[in-house]
Design a protein around this motif. Structure first.
Motif, PDB file in Angstrom:
ATOM      1  N   ILE A  99      84.331 -39.032  -3.232  1.00  0.00           N
ATOM      2  CA  ILE A  99      84.812 -39.217  -4.628  1.00  0.00           C
ATOM      3  C   ILE A  99      86.064 -38.310  -4.862  1.00  0.00           C
ATOM      4  N   SER A 100      85.828 -36.926  -4.529  1.00  0.00           N
ATOM      5  CA  SER A 100      86.715 -35.999  -4.683  1.00  0.00           C
ATOM      6  C   SER A 100      87.981 -36.584  -4.004  1.00  0.00           C
ATOM      7  N   ALA A 101      87.993 -36.749  -2.703  1.00  0.00           N
ATOM      8  CA  ALA A 101      89.216 -37.097  -1.858  1.00  0.00           C
ATOM      9  C   ALA A 101      89.888 -38.413  -2.318  1.00  0.00           C
ATOM     10  N   ASP A 102      88.979 -39.488  -2.633  1.00  0.00           N
ATOM     11  CA  ASP A 102      89.544 -40.773  -2.964  1.00  0.00           C
ATOM     12  C   ASP A 102      89.708 -41.225  -4.182  1.00  0.00           C
ATOM     13  N   PHE A 103      88.936 -40.604  -5.390  1.00  0.00           N
ATOM     14  CA  PHE A 103      88.931 -40.764  -6.619  1.00  0.00           C
ATOM     15  C   PHE A 103      88.935 -39.534  -7.551  1.00  0.00           C
ATOM     16  N   GLY A 104      89.949 -38.452  -7.271  1.00  0.00           N
ATOM     17  CA  GLY A 104      89.759 -37.218  -7.540  1.00  0.00           C
ATOM     18  C   GLY A 104      90.090 -37.168  -9.225  1.00  0.00           C
ATOM     19  N   SER A 105      91.091 -38.401  -9.815  1.00  0.00           N
ATOM     20  CA  SER A 105      91.525 -38.129 -11.182  1.00  0.00           C
ATOM     21  C   SER A 105      90.535 -38.981 -11.849  1.00  0.00           C
ATOM     22  N   TYR A 106      89.669 -39.558 -11.302  1.00  0.00           N
ATOM     23  CA  TYR A 106      88.715 -40.486 -11.895  1.00  0.00           C
ATOM     24  C   TYR A 106      87.490 -39.813 -12.672  1.00  0.00           C
ATOM     25  N   LEU A 124      77.770 -46.009  -8.915  1.00  0.00           N
ATOM     26  CA  LEU A 124      78.517 -45.222  -9.986  1.00  0.00           C
ATOM     27  C   LEU A 124      79.714 -46.084 -10.497  1.00  0.00           C
ATOM     28  N   GLU A 125      80.217 -45.878 -11.715  1.00  0.00           N
ATOM     29  CA  GLU A 125      81.563 -46.071 -12.505  1.00  0.00           C
ATOM     30  C   GLU A 125      82.513 -44.920 -12.110  1.00  0.00           C
ATOM     31  N   LEU A 126      83.864 -45.446 -11.550  1.00  0.00           N
ATOM     32  CA  LEU A 126      84.757 -44.601 -11.730  1.00  0.00           C
ATOM     33  C   LEU A 126      85.971 -45.070 -12.701  1.00  0.00           C
ATOM     34  N   LYS A 127      86.317 -44.169 -13.759  1.00  0.00           N
ATOM     35  CA  LYS A 127      87.029 -44.656 -14.878  1.00  0.00           C
ATOM     36  C   LYS A 127      88.416 -43.754 -14.760  1.00  0.00           C
ATOM     37  N   SER A 128      89.358 -44.432 -14.934  1.00  0.00           N
ATOM     38  CA  SER A 128      90.862 -43.589 -15.151  1.00  0.00           C
ATOM     39  C   SER A 128      91.309 -44.234 -16.485  1.00  0.00           C
ATOM     40  N   ILE A 129      92.388 -43.864 -16.913  1.00  0.00           N
ATOM     41  CA  ILE A 129      93.290 -44.406 -17.865  1.00  0.00           C
ATOM     42  C   ILE A 129      93.696 -45.822 -17.452  1.00  0.00           C
ATOM     43  N   SER A 130      94.051 -45.950 -16.504  1.00  0.00           N
ATOM     44  CA  SER A 130      94.395 -47.365 -15.890  1.00  0.00           C
ATOM     45  C   SER A 130      93.612 -48.407 -15.243  1.00  0.00           C
ATOM     46  N   GLU A 131      92.461 -47.862 -14.752  1.00  0.00           N
ATOM     47  CA  GLU A 131      91.619 -48.765 -14.201  1.00  0.00           C
ATOM     48  C   GLU A 131      90.201 -48.195 -14.054  1.00  0.00           C
ATOM     49  N   ASP A 132      89.161 -49.246 -13.993  1.00  0.00           N
ATOM     50  CA  ASP A 132      87.728 -48.802 -13.702  1.00  0.00           C
ATOM     51  C   ASP A 132      87.295 -49.562 -12.553  1.00  0.00           C
ATOM     52  N   TRP A 133      86.183 -48.840 -11.816  1.00  0.00           N
ATOM     53  CA  TRP A 133      85.840 -49.494 -10.639  1.00  0.00           C
ATOM     54  C   TRP A 133      84.440 -49.190 -10.596  1.00  0.00           C
ATOM     55  N   LYS A 134      83.639 -50.246 -10.138  1.00  0.00           N
ATOM     56  CA  LYS A 134      82.028 -50.011  -9.649  1.00  0.00           C
ATOM     57  C   LYS A 134      81.997 -49.813  -8.377  1.00  0.00           C
ATOM     58  N   VAL A 135      81.453 -48.530  -7.889  1.00  0.00           N
ATOM     59  CA  VAL A 135      81.437 -48.321  -6.462  1.00  0.00           C
ATOM     60  C   VAL A 135      80.049 -48.035  -5.932  1.00  0.00           C
ATOM     61  N   ALA A 136      79.835 -48.392  -4.628  1.00  0.00           N
ATOM     62  CA  ALA A 136      78.521 -48.032  -4.098  1.00  0.00           C
ATOM     63  C   ALA A 136      78.813 -47.541  -2.742  1.00  0.00           C
ATOM     64  N   PHE A 137      77.891 -46.182  -2.828  1.00  0.00           N
ATOM     65  CA  PHE A 137      78.156 -45.482  -1.422  1.00  0.00           C
ATOM     66  C   PHE A 137      76.782 -45.344  -0.663  1.00  0.00           C
ATOM     67  N   ASP A 138      76.721 -44.990   0.589  1.00  0.00           N
ATOM     68  CA  ASP A 138      75.656 -44.770   1.281  1.00  0.00           C
ATOM     69  C   ASP A 138      75.546 -43.304   1.267  1.00  0.00           C
ATOM     70  N   LYS A 139      74.478 -42.599   1.724  1.00  0.00           N
ATOM     71  CA  LYS A 139      74.237 -40.978   1.561  1.00  0.00           C
ATOM     72  C   LYS A 139      75.292 -40.532   2.435  1.00  0.00           C
ATOM     73  N   GLU A 140      75.824 -40.963   3.358  1.00  0.00           N
ATOM     74  CA  GLU A 140      76.915 -40.247   4.220  1.00  0.00           C
ATOM     75  C   GLU A 140      78.308 -40.332   3.576  1.00  0.00           C
ATOM     76  N   GLY A 141      78.426 -40.968   2.367  1.00  0.00           N
ATOM     77  CA  GLY A 141      79.678 -40.883   1.538  1.00  0.00           C
ATOM     78  C   GLY A 141      80.524 -42.306   2.069  1.00  0.00           C
TER      79      GLY A 141
END
Length: 149
Positions: A99-106, A124-141
């Motif tokens: 999340i930090s590497a790919d969505f740091g500003s979210y 989880l939901e990742l939200k920024s000023i311009s876009e929102d994403w619903k993202v699923a991860f496995d335990k390895e990221g």
């Protein structure tokens, strides 16, 4: 176009799942399921039962802050799926690093841990000023899915 189709399919599946659920009284749930639930979640409160297709779904809360849980049991009383609300700090380090590497500003919101057939995923939901994403991860990221919200 592909994202629009995926979003439409996701919304349709969510609606269909909701439309199929039937509210139940605890007395309508087989005792083996109620007993297994009470053994696994003795401190559950605000408990609501539903028949969801072939499975029995129970929605409840635990803890001082009322963490939400959804648990599905099959007809024999075996737990088949558990979705629980968790905090961002409870995510595995590899997921947090991704999340930090790919969505740091979210901003991270609505974090869930889903356990099904021994496999754990995090949504989880990742939200920024311009876009929102619903993202699923496995335990390895590893990103398992990413849908515009």
């Amino acid at each position: 176009m592909k994202n629009t189709f995926l979003i439409g399919a996701f919304v349709l599946a969510l609606f269909a799942n909701t439309a199929m659920a039937q509210d139940l009284n605890k007395s309508q749930v087989p005792s083996v399921i109620v007993n297994n639930f009470q053994k696994s979640f003795p401190k559950a409160y605000d408990v609501e039962w539903e028949l969801d297709g072939e499975n029995y779904k129970v929605e409840f809360e635990t803890g001082l802050l009322g963490a939400d849980h959804d648990v599905w049991y099959n007809k024999t009383g075996a737990l088949v799926r558990h979705k629980e609300e968790i905090s961002k700090s409870d995510l595995p380090r590899k997921v947090l690093a991704k999340i930090s590497a790919d969505f740091g500003s979210y901003r991270v919101d609505d974090v869930k841990k889903i356990t099904e057939s021994g496999k754990v995923t995090y949504t989880l939901e990742l939200k920024s000023i311009s876009e929102d994403w619903k993202v699923a991860f496995d335990k390895e990221g590893t990103v398992l899915s990413k849908i515009a919200d």
